[in-house]
Design a protein around this motif. Structure first.
Motif, mmCIF file in Angstrom:
data_model
loop_
_atom_site.group_PDB
_atom_site.id
_atom_site.type_symbol
_atom_site.label_atom_id
_atom_site.label_comp_id
_atom_site.label_asym_id
_atom_site.label_seq_id
_atom_site.Cartn_x
_atom_site.Cartn_y
_atom_site.Cartn_z
ATOM 1 N N UNK A 91 0.840 -1.202 0.000
ATOM 2 C CA UNK A 91 0.000 0.000 0.000
ATOM 3 C C UNK A 91 0.874 1.251 0.000
ATOM 4 N N UNK A 92 1.896 1.266 0.859
ATOM 5 C CA UNK A 92 2.758 2.448 0.972
ATOM 6 C C UNK A 92 3.567 2.701 -0.294
ATOM 7 N N UNK A 93 3.928 1.647 -1.000
ATOM 8 C CA UNK A 93 4.676 1.815 -2.252
ATOM 9 C C UNK A 93 3.853 2.591 -3.283
ATOM 10 N N UNK A 94 2.564 2.461 -3.222
ATOM 11 C CA UNK A 94 1.690 3.228 -4.112
ATOM 12 C C UNK A 94 1.889 4.734 -3.892
ATOM 13 N N UNK A 95 2.247 5.106 -2.664
ATOM 14 C CA UNK A 95 2.457 6.509 -2.306
ATOM 15 C C UNK A 95 3.950 6.883 -2.279
ATOM 16 N N UNK A 96 4.776 6.095 -2.982
ATOM 17 C CA UNK A 96 6.203 6.366 -3.199
ATOM 18 C C UNK A 96 7.113 6.025 -2.019
ATOM 19 N N UNK A 97 6.617 5.309 -1.017
ATOM 20 C CA UNK A 97 7.493 4.834 0.053
ATOM 21 C C UNK A 97 8.283 3.645 -0.486
ATOM 22 N N UNK A 98 9.501 3.455 0.027
ATOM 23 C CA UNK A 98 10.343 2.346 -0.410
ATOM 24 C C UNK A 98 10.946 1.631 0.787
ATOM 25 N N UNK A 99 11.078 0.326 0.659
ATOM 26 C CA UNK A 99 11.775 -0.473 1.668
ATOM 27 C C UNK A 99 13.264 -0.219 1.493
#
Length: 86
Positions: free
Chosen positions: A37-45
């Motif tokens: 979900x967060x990757x959709x908002x440009x967060x990255x591991x």
């Protein structure tokens, strides 16, 4: 905030698909679901640390400026008190 050094950018670009998959495989189902979900908002591991209890502590970032931790239950701790070196 200082811009990323050339070395940091090169190191970041060296991350392979296999390495990212290896990091993801260390996460709980709840952490993987929230990460998606967060990757959709440009967060990255960015990396996975390990707690004293042996639990994975995934560290995520947004534009290398904001860091957060995904807890085991998939919730986001946006004030984890991390010291991240660049």
């Amino acid at each position: 905030m200082q811009p990323l050094s050339t070395q940091a950018v090169i190191a970041q670009e060296r991350r392979t698909t296999g390495e990212v998959m290896r990091l993801r495989s260390q996460l709980s189902d709840a952490q993987r679901a929230m990460l998606q979900v967060l990757e959709y908002f440009a967060w990255e591991l960015r990396f996975v640390r390990w707690s004293a209890q042996g639990e994975p502590v995934p560290v995520i970032s947004l534009d290398d400026r904001i860091y957060a931790v995904l807890r085991a239950d998939g919730t986001v701790d946006d004030e984890p008190g991390l010291v991240v070196r660049h």
